[in-house]
Design a protein around this motif. Sequence first.
Motif, PDB file in Angstrom:
ATOM      1  N   HIS A 227       0.791  -1.103   0.142  1.00  0.00           N
ATOM      2  CA  HIS A 227      -0.144   0.092   0.159  1.00  0.00           C
ATOM      3  C   HIS A 227       0.827   1.362  -0.104  1.00  0.00           C
ATOM      4  O   HIS A 227       0.453   2.349  -0.157  1.00  0.00           O
ATOM      5  CB  HIS A 227      -0.989  -0.110   1.104  1.00  0.00           C
ATOM      6  N   TYR A 228       1.944   1.169   0.245  1.00  0.00           N
ATOM      7  CA  TYR A 228       3.108   2.449   0.325  1.00  0.00           C
ATOM      8  C   TYR A 228       3.995   2.640  -0.690  1.00  0.00           C
ATOM      9  O   TYR A 228       4.663   3.535  -0.728  1.00  0.00           O
ATOM     10  CB  TYR A 228       3.863   2.113   1.575  1.00  0.00           C
ATOM     11  N   VAL A 229       3.899   1.808  -1.650  1.00  0.00           N
ATOM     12  CA  VAL A 229       4.983   1.752  -3.044  1.00  0.00           C
ATOM     13  C   VAL A 229       4.183   2.053  -4.280  1.00  0.00           C
ATOM     14  O   VAL A 229       3.039   1.286  -4.271  1.00  0.00           O
ATOM     15  CB  VAL A 229       5.703   0.547  -2.787  1.00  0.00           C
ATOM     16  N   SER A 230       4.635   2.485  -5.351  1.00  0.00           N
ATOM     17  CA  SER A 230       4.204   2.839  -6.645  1.00  0.00           C
ATOM     18  C   SER A 230       4.315   1.461  -7.251  1.00  0.00           C
ATOM     19  O   SER A 230       4.892   0.397  -6.749  1.00  0.00           O
ATOM     20  CB  SER A 230       5.268   3.578  -7.560  1.00  0.00           C
ATOM     21  N   LYS A 231       3.335   1.312  -8.325  1.00  0.00           N
ATOM     22  CA  LYS A 231       3.267   0.005  -9.004  1.00  0.00           C
ATOM     23  C   LYS A 231       4.597  -0.496  -9.617  1.00  0.00           C
ATOM     24  O   LYS A 231       4.733  -1.663  -9.303  1.00  0.00           O
ATOM     25  CB  LYS A 231       2.485   0.264 -10.092  1.00  0.00           C
ATOM     26  N   GLN A 232       5.374   0.627  -9.830  1.00  0.00           N
ATOM     27  CA  GLN A 232       6.654   0.272 -10.585  1.00  0.00           C
ATOM     28  C   GLN A 232       7.509  -0.513  -9.396  1.00  0.00           C
ATOM     29  O   GLN A 232       8.091  -1.760  -9.735  1.00  0.00           O
ATOM     30  CB  GLN A 232       7.256   1.384 -11.080  1.00  0.00           C
ATOM     31  N   ASP A 233       7.534   0.073  -8.078  1.00  0.00           N
ATOM     32  CA  ASP A 233       8.360  -0.431  -7.285  1.00  0.00           C
ATOM     33  C   ASP A 233       7.719  -1.825  -6.571  1.00  0.00           C
ATOM     34  O   ASP A 233       8.476  -2.707  -6.141  1.00  0.00           O
ATOM     35  CB  ASP A 233       8.236   0.731  -6.096  1.00  0.00           C
ATOM     36  N   PRO A 306      14.303   0.656  -5.155  1.00  0.00           N
ATOM     37  CA  PRO A 306      13.291   1.597  -4.702  1.00  0.00           C
ATOM     38  C   PRO A 306      13.522   2.107  -3.059  1.00  0.00           C
ATOM     39  O   PRO A 306      14.394   1.407  -2.588  1.00  0.00           O
ATOM     40  CB  PRO A 306      11.938   0.601  -4.782  1.00  0.00           C
ATOM     41  N   PRO A 307      12.758   3.271  -2.845  1.00  0.00           N
ATOM     42  CA  PRO A 307      11.679   4.054  -3.549  1.00  0.00           C
ATOM     43  C   PRO A 307      12.308   4.632  -4.801  1.00  0.00           C
ATOM     44  O   PRO A 307      13.156   5.501  -4.807  1.00  0.00           O
ATOM     45  CB  PRO A 307      11.016   4.976  -2.343  1.00  0.00           C
ATOM     46  N   ASN A 308      11.172   4.902  -5.822  1.00  0.00           N
ATOM     47  CA  ASN A 308      11.311   5.894  -6.635  1.00  0.00           C
ATOM     48  C   ASN A 308      10.673   7.101  -6.285  1.00  0.00           C
ATOM     49  O   ASN A 308      10.204   7.230  -5.206  1.00  0.00           O
ATOM     50  CB  ASN A 308      10.797   5.412  -8.043  1.00  0.00           C
ATOM     51  N   GLU A 309      10.780   8.248  -7.043  1.00  0.00           N
ATOM     52  CA  GLU A 309      10.182   9.363  -6.527  1.00  0.00           C
ATOM     53  C   GLU A 309       8.689   9.246  -6.107  1.00  0.00           C
ATOM     54  O   GLU A 309       8.228  10.064  -5.093  1.00  0.00           O
ATOM     55  CB  GLU A 309      10.366  10.436  -7.655  1.00  0.00           C
ATOM     56  N   GLU A 310       7.935   8.693  -6.948  1.00  0.00           N
ATOM     57  CA  GLU A 310       6.489   8.238  -6.745  1.00  0.00           C
ATOM     58  C   GLU A 310       6.182   7.768  -5.121  1.00  0.00           C
ATOM     59  O   GLU A 310       5.503   8.297  -4.518  1.00  0.00           O
ATOM     60  CB  GLU A 310       5.636   7.530  -7.891  1.00  0.00           C
ATOM     61  N   THR A 311       7.000   6.604  -5.110  1.00  0.00           N
ATOM     62  CA  THR A 311       6.969   5.888  -3.854  1.00  0.00           C
ATOM     63  C   THR A 311       7.434   7.194  -2.628  1.00  0.00           C
ATOM     64  O   THR A 311       6.707   6.808  -1.573  1.00  0.00           O
ATOM     65  CB  THR A 311       7.782   4.723  -3.787  1.00  0.00           C
ATOM     66  N   LEU A 312       8.568   7.631  -2.867  1.00  0.00           N
ATOM     67  CA  LEU A 312       8.835   8.452  -1.839  1.00  0.00           C
ATOM     68  C   LEU A 312       7.723   9.624  -1.363  1.00  0.00           C
ATOM     69  O   LEU A 312       7.869  10.031  -0.152  1.00  0.00           O
ATOM     70  CB  LEU A 312       9.838   9.483  -2.466  1.00  0.00           C
ATOM     71  N   GLN A 313       6.824   9.915  -2.283  1.00  0.00           N
ATOM     72  CA  GLN A 313       5.557  11.005  -1.646  1.00  0.00           C
ATOM     73  C   GLN A 313       4.656  10.225  -0.885  1.00  0.00           C
ATOM     74  O   GLN A 313       4.204  10.788   0.100  1.00  0.00           O
ATOM     75  CB  GLN A 313       4.781  11.273  -2.942  1.00  0.00           C
ATOM     76  N   GLN A 314       4.671   8.907  -0.851  1.00  0.00           N
ATOM     77  CA  GLN A 314       3.822   8.245  -0.018  1.00  0.00           C
ATOM     78  C   GLN A 314       4.213   7.452   1.220  1.00  0.00           C
ATOM     79  O   GLN A 314       3.647   6.778   2.038  1.00  0.00           O
ATOM     80  CB  GLN A 314       2.581   7.415  -1.008  1.00  0.00           C
ATOM     81  N   LEU A 315       5.762   7.236   1.079  1.00  0.00           N
ATOM     82  CA  LEU A 315       6.188   6.373   2.166  1.00  0.00           C
ATOM     83  C   LEU A 315       6.501   6.838   3.394  1.00  0.00           C
ATOM     84  O   LEU A 315       6.945   8.010   3.457  1.00  0.00           O
ATOM     85  CB  LEU A 315       7.643   6.149   1.489  1.00  0.00           C
ATOM     86  N   PRO A 316       5.893   6.155   4.540  1.00  0.00           N
ATOM     87  CA  PRO A 316       6.073   6.666   5.797  1.00  0.00           C
ATOM     88  C   PRO A 316       7.740   7.062   5.954  1.00  0.00           C
ATOM     89  O   PRO A 316       8.235   6.149   5.621  1.00  0.00           O
ATOM     90  CB  PRO A 316       5.298   5.550   6.801  1.00  0.00           C
ATOM     91  N   PRO A 317       8.078   7.823   6.974  1.00  0.00           N
ATOM     92  CA  PRO A 317       9.290   7.597   7.496  1.00  0.00           C
ATOM     93  C   PRO A 317      10.011   6.540   8.273  1.00  0.00           C
ATOM     94  O   PRO A 317       9.116   5.738   8.523  1.00  0.00           O
ATOM     95  CB  PRO A 317       9.298   8.796   8.428  1.00  0.00           C
TER      96      PRO A 317
END
Length: 366
Positions: A227-233, A306-317
């Motif tokens: 739920h926290y990573v982009s589709k690519q990741d 990963p994370p790519n930029e998209e994941t980074l937006q939604q990844l908890p610290p």
Amino acid sequence: MNDEQCIGCGVTLQSEDKDKIGYVPHSSLDKEDVLCQRCFKLRHYNKNETVSLDSHDFLQMVSTIHKTDSLIVHVIDIFDVDGTLLQNLQRIVGNNPILLVGNKVDLLPKSTNKGKLKNWLLKTAKDVGLKIKDVHLVSSVQDIGINELAIQMEQERNNKDIYVVGVTNVGKSTFINQFIQRSTGVKQAITTSYFPGTTLGFISVPLDNRSALIDTPGIINSRQMAHYVSKQDLKLITPNKEIKSRNYQLNDEQTLFIGGLARFDFVKGQKQTFVCYFSNQLYIHRTKLDNADDVYERQIADLLKPPNEETLQQLPPLVRTSYRIEEPNTDIVFPGLGWITILQGDVTVEVHSPKGVTVSIRKSFN
Ligand SMILES: Nc1nc2c(ncn2[C@@H]2O[C@H](COP(=O)(O)OP(=O)(O)OP(=O)(O)O)[C@@H](O)[C@H]2O)c(=O)[nH]1
Ligand SMILES: [Mg+2]
């Protein structure tokens, strides 16, 4: 209003709004075996239209099972037990008997001791209060262990319906497709995909005149990395074949980055081997503990991917936890990513994982 359902995902079909789930052109509505637009695109173009998942709706729908008299098959992803074993399953399915099915066993390294793994699963499930009849290890894509399980399902169900229940993406629909293929020869009857939230309603597959094998929408567990990573990741972190272990000889004060999604610091102890079990495509980066914060700051989403930029937006610290590990053969488990086996023990380690996707410890199965 029409209450026909899509044969691929179980959603109620509609032809009013192209942008809402369940859409089919009006001309298709009266046909038999209709696939909704989303399933059609997933199957023919492997194109995923994200559905905004309402965890509450799905939970409510699946919780109606507690009123039934049935057999429950609880499918979990054997590669991510923390993220997929439903601790509140008993509240969802009531007192119905449960068979626990560890799916995706094809991903585990050959060295895994299956007997130990089964015992551990049984104990883990009992410890959280689940009343499990038996445990099976299967692969729904490679048809491993399905025969034995099918026999026990038939024995336990006493002519009742069977509900296949679990968290999103564990392979429930793939599992049911195996059964459909066995009995009718039809392949891929139900839509399956890489992404969570594929099945949207109950899908009944008749077992005989009175009873059915029923697919259900996945329950959403916020501890699931998916739920926290982009589709690519998600593609990068999900193993697609048997995991090859990777050995790292580390001195104390060395660090391993799992991409940039998790971090393992060997703080104190004798030089020894740490065995990493992650998707073969997932990059592991070794550095000195002293430099690790700096490397993370400078290289996140770059070298540490990963994370790519998209994941980074939604990844908890990332949050840090310290462990003193005395016992040899202990696994540090990063839910949804994999684990690191500490062979020798007598070490102090610090692990960093996304907040909410909490690391766990277990005895290894080798
Ligand atoms: N390696 C491996 N992958 C599997 C196995 N079973 C399913 N998968 C993969 O897991 C992903 C999810 O499968 P689905 O069958 O759609 O999962 P689901 O539990 O029905 O998911 P939802 O409908 O979203 O709840 C797909 O990419 C499948 O190919 C298995 O036994 N081994
Ligand atoms: Mg499904």
